[in-house]
Motif scaffolding. Structure first.
Motif, mmCIF file in Angstrom:
data_model
loop_
_atom_site.group_PDB
_atom_site.id
_atom_site.type_symbol
_atom_site.label_atom_id
_atom_site.label_comp_id
_atom_site.label_asym_id
_atom_site.label_seq_id
_atom_site.Cartn_x
_atom_site.Cartn_y
_atom_site.Cartn_z
ATOM 1 N N HIS A 97 -15.410 29.644 -45.692
ATOM 2 C CA HIS A 97 -16.576 29.696 -46.577
ATOM 3 C C HIS A 97 -17.013 31.136 -46.856
ATOM 4 N N PRO A 98 -17.668 31.365 -47.985
ATOM 5 C CA PRO A 98 -18.372 32.632 -48.153
ATOM 6 C C PRO A 98 -19.432 32.763 -47.052
ATOM 7 N N ASP A 99 -19.503 33.872 -46.442
ATOM 8 C CA ASP A 99 -20.353 34.302 -45.309
ATOM 9 C C ASP A 99 -19.628 34.241 -43.965
ATOM 10 N N ASP A 100 -18.461 33.548 -43.893
ATOM 11 C CA ASP A 100 -17.679 33.574 -42.652
ATOM 12 C C ASP A 100 -17.266 35.003 -42.317
ATOM 13 N N GLU A 101 -16.899 35.756 -43.346
ATOM 14 C CA GLU A 101 -16.456 37.134 -43.109
ATOM 15 C C GLU A 101 -17.570 37.983 -42.512
ATOM 16 N N ALA A 102 -18.813 37.717 -42.913
ATOM 17 C CA ALA A 102 -19.948 38.505 -42.442
ATOM 18 C C ALA A 102 -20.420 38.056 -41.062
ATOM 19 N N MET A 103 -20.455 36.767 -40.838
ATOM 20 C CA MET A 103 -20.991 36.238 -39.580
ATOM 21 C C MET A 103 -20.025 36.389 -38.415
ATOM 22 N N PHE A 104 -18.720 36.358 -38.701
ATOM 23 C CA PHE A 104 -17.759 36.274 -37.610
ATOM 24 C C PHE A 104 -16.746 37.420 -37.550
ATOM 25 N N PHE A 105 -16.360 37.995 -38.683
ATOM 26 C CA PHE A 105 -15.228 38.926 -38.710
ATOM 27 C C PHE A 105 -15.608 40.368 -39.020
ATOM 28 N N THR A 106 -16.884 40.685 -39.107
ATOM 29 C CA THR A 106 -17.292 42.028 -39.532
ATOM 30 C C THR A 106 -16.648 43.156 -38.735
ATOM 31 N N PRO A 107 -16.624 43.135 -37.392
ATOM 32 C CA PRO A 107 -16.066 44.284 -36.656
ATOM 33 C C PRO A 107 -14.606 44.583 -36.987
ATOM 34 N N CYS A 108 -13.742 43.569 -36.979
ATOM 35 C CA CYS A 108 -12.329 43.859 -37.251
ATOM 36 C C CYS A 108 -12.086 44.072 -38.740
ATOM 37 N N LEU A 109 -12.835 43.393 -39.605
ATOM 38 C CA LEU A 109 -12.681 43.615 -41.035
ATOM 39 C C LEU A 109 -13.027 45.046 -41.418
ATOM 40 N N SER A 110 -14.140 45.544 -40.892
ATOM 41 C CA SER A 110 -14.572 46.891 -41.260
ATOM 42 C C SER A 110 -13.606 47.948 -40.757
ATOM 43 N N GLU A 111 -13.085 47.771 -39.530
ATOM 44 C CA GLU A 111 -12.155 48.767 -38.994
ATOM 45 C C GLU A 111 -10.813 48.717 -39.716
ATOM 46 N N LEU A 112 -10.288 47.509 -39.922
ATOM 47 C CA LEU A 112 -8.966 47.399 -40.534
ATOM 48 C C LEU A 112 -8.988 47.808 -42.005
ATOM 49 N N SER A 113 -10.096 47.538 -42.696
ATOM 50 C CA SER A 113 -10.147 47.909 -44.115
ATOM 51 C C SER A 113 -10.148 49.418 -44.302
ATOM 52 N N ALA A 114 -10.517 50.154 -43.250
ATOM 53 C CA ALA A 114 -10.474 51.618 -43.319
ATOM 54 C C ALA A 114 -9.077 52.160 -43.043
ATOM 55 N N GLN A 115 -8.179 51.309 -42.521
ATOM 56 C CA GLN A 115 -6.856 51.768 -42.119
ATOM 57 C C GLN A 115 -5.712 51.024 -42.807
ATOM 58 N N ARG A 116 -5.988 49.848 -43.304
ATOM 59 C CA ARG A 116 -4.954 49.011 -43.892
ATOM 60 C C ARG A 116 -5.407 48.527 -45.272
ATOM 61 N N GLN A 117 -4.483 47.924 -45.988
ATOM 62 C CA GLN A 117 -4.825 47.224 -47.223
ATOM 63 C C GLN A 117 -5.200 45.797 -46.824
ATOM 64 N N VAL A 118 -6.490 45.497 -46.883
ATOM 65 C CA VAL A 118 -7.003 44.207 -46.403
ATOM 66 C C VAL A 118 -7.295 43.290 -47.580
ATOM 67 N N HIS A 119 -6.814 42.051 -47.478
ATOM 68 C CA HIS A 119 -7.097 41.011 -48.452
ATOM 69 C C HIS A 119 -7.873 39.895 -47.756
ATOM 70 N N LEU A 120 -8.692 39.192 -48.530
ATOM 71 C CA LEU A 120 -9.508 38.114 -47.982
ATOM 72 C C LEU A 120 -9.291 36.856 -48.804
ATOM 73 N N LEU A 121 -8.817 35.797 -48.152
ATOM 74 C CA LEU A 121 -8.623 34.493 -48.786
ATOM 75 C C LEU A 121 -9.732 33.564 -48.314
ATOM 76 N N CYS A 122 -10.589 33.142 -49.241
ATOM 77 C CA CYS A 122 -11.671 32.205 -48.933
ATOM 78 C C CYS A 122 -11.338 30.872 -49.592
ATOM 79 N N LEU A 123 -11.288 29.818 -48.807
ATOM 80 C CA LEU A 123 -10.735 28.550 -49.276
ATOM 81 C C LEU A 123 -11.750 27.604 -49.912
ATOM 82 N N SER A 124 -13.002 28.021 -50.014
ATOM 83 C CA SER A 124 -13.992 27.211 -50.725
ATOM 84 C C SER A 124 -15.055 28.128 -51.303
ATOM 85 N N THR A 125 -15.890 27.555 -52.186
ATOM 86 C CA THR A 125 -17.004 28.326 -52.752
ATOM 87 C C THR A 125 -18.288 28.122 -51.971
ATOM 88 N N GLY A 126 -18.258 27.280 -50.929
ATOM 89 C CA GLY A 126 -19.485 27.015 -50.186
ATOM 90 C C GLY A 126 -20.497 26.244 -50.999
#
Length: 299
Positions: A97-126
């Motif tokens: 869902h939208p907001d899963d990335e913010a509630m659960f994955f923020t620490p690794c998303l923020s670090e990896l997006s600074a070092q890698r090419q990060v893509h996000l697949l969200c499977l619903s619109t919530g």
């Protein structure tokens, strides 16, 4: 009755009450922000003390002190708290869902997006409350705060995957993942574990579908990492869980350098940022750190 029909004294009283409520909300949010900073600082100090004590014991053990050697059997892997073990190349995060990335994955998303090419697949619109279009836009804003541009954001709207508290069929998830992988060509996939952190059936279905895809896929150059679900008492001790996580069996620990980042990304999800989610962001360990486990070794 329209406020314009009130007499001037009554209108003034209403305006003053509105200002007071706004000031109170600002004060409460400021206190919660300060609390987050305070917990984060204490956790960092505690973490530093544990590491210092452990290294001292290691040095003493190397000098031949048998008593200390026995107590220093837990090794600290300094590569845990980095992106070093996540494969070089694009990284694909898969959420429900939208907001899963913010509630659960923020620490690794923020670090990896600074070092890698990060893509996000969200499977619903919530769209559980009929706010699907609004939540699409909120996800775009949140992803931008996490360093993910619009062209790397993959949002699906599939009638077979409605936002509701029931398990999803795995086949459409596998189909969407297959298409996305062909486009992105990731070397790593990061998603939920089978419990799904909060126990939401949609999270669990995503985890099971990704596992199914990994099992059936002929790709041998992709590894899958799962976000570790922890016991309830650990889930809500905030940044202090970093000490327990570092000495756990998790493969990687991502600890954020900005304790307010999860709050800022959740503020992008204005339709969802109600009071209990605000408290969740303050006290949840997932606002401060993520622990990942390797789901399936490279075959």
């Amino acid at each position: 009755e329209d406020c314009c029909s009130h007499d001037p004294v009554e209108r003034n009283a209403i305006m003053q009450a509105d200002y007071l409520l706004q000031d109170l909300e600002t004060l409460v949010f400021s206190v919660l922000d300060a609390l987050q900073w305070g917990m984060w600082i204490l956790a960092v100090v505690g973490f530093a003390c544990v590491i210092a004590i452990h290294r001292r014991r290691q040095r003493e053990a190397a000098d031949g002190s048998p008593a200390v050697a026995a107590s220093s059997s837990v090794a600290v892997d300094s590569t845990k708290n980095s992106a070093a073990g996540v494969e070089e190349g694009p990284v694909l995060f898969v959420i429900a869902h939208p907001d899963d990335e913010a509630m659960f994955f923020t620490p690794c998303l923020s670090e990896l997006s600074a070092q890698r090419q990060v893509h996000l697949l969200c499977l619903s619109t919530g769209d559980f409350d009929g706010l699907g279009e609004m939540r699409r836009k909120e996800l775009v804003r949140s992803a931008a705060l996490l360093g993910i541009p619009l062209e790397r954001l993959h949002q699906e709207e599939d009638p077979l995957l409605p936002d509701n508290p029931r398990p999803w069929p795995l086949e459409p998830i596998v189909d969407h993942l297959t298409v996305c992988v062909e486009q992105v060509k990731p070397t790593s996939i990061i998603t939920f574990d089978p419990y799904g952190v909060s126990g939401h059936p949609n999270h669990q279905s995503v985890a099971l579908a990704v596992r199914q895809w990994m099992k059936d896929s002929e790709r041998t150059d992709i590894r899958c990492w799962e976000l570790e679900s922890v016991a309830l008492w650990r889930k809500f001790i905030g940044p202090f869980d970093v000490i327990l996580s570092l000495f756990s069996s998790a493969d990687h620990v991502f600890f954020t350098g900005n304790p307010l980042l999860a709050h800022r990304t959740m503020r992008a999800h204005r339709s969802q940022y109600v009071w209990f989610r605000r408290l969740f962001v303050v006290f949840s360990r997932y606002s401060y750190l993520n622990t990942l486990r390797l789901q399936s070794p490279r075959r």
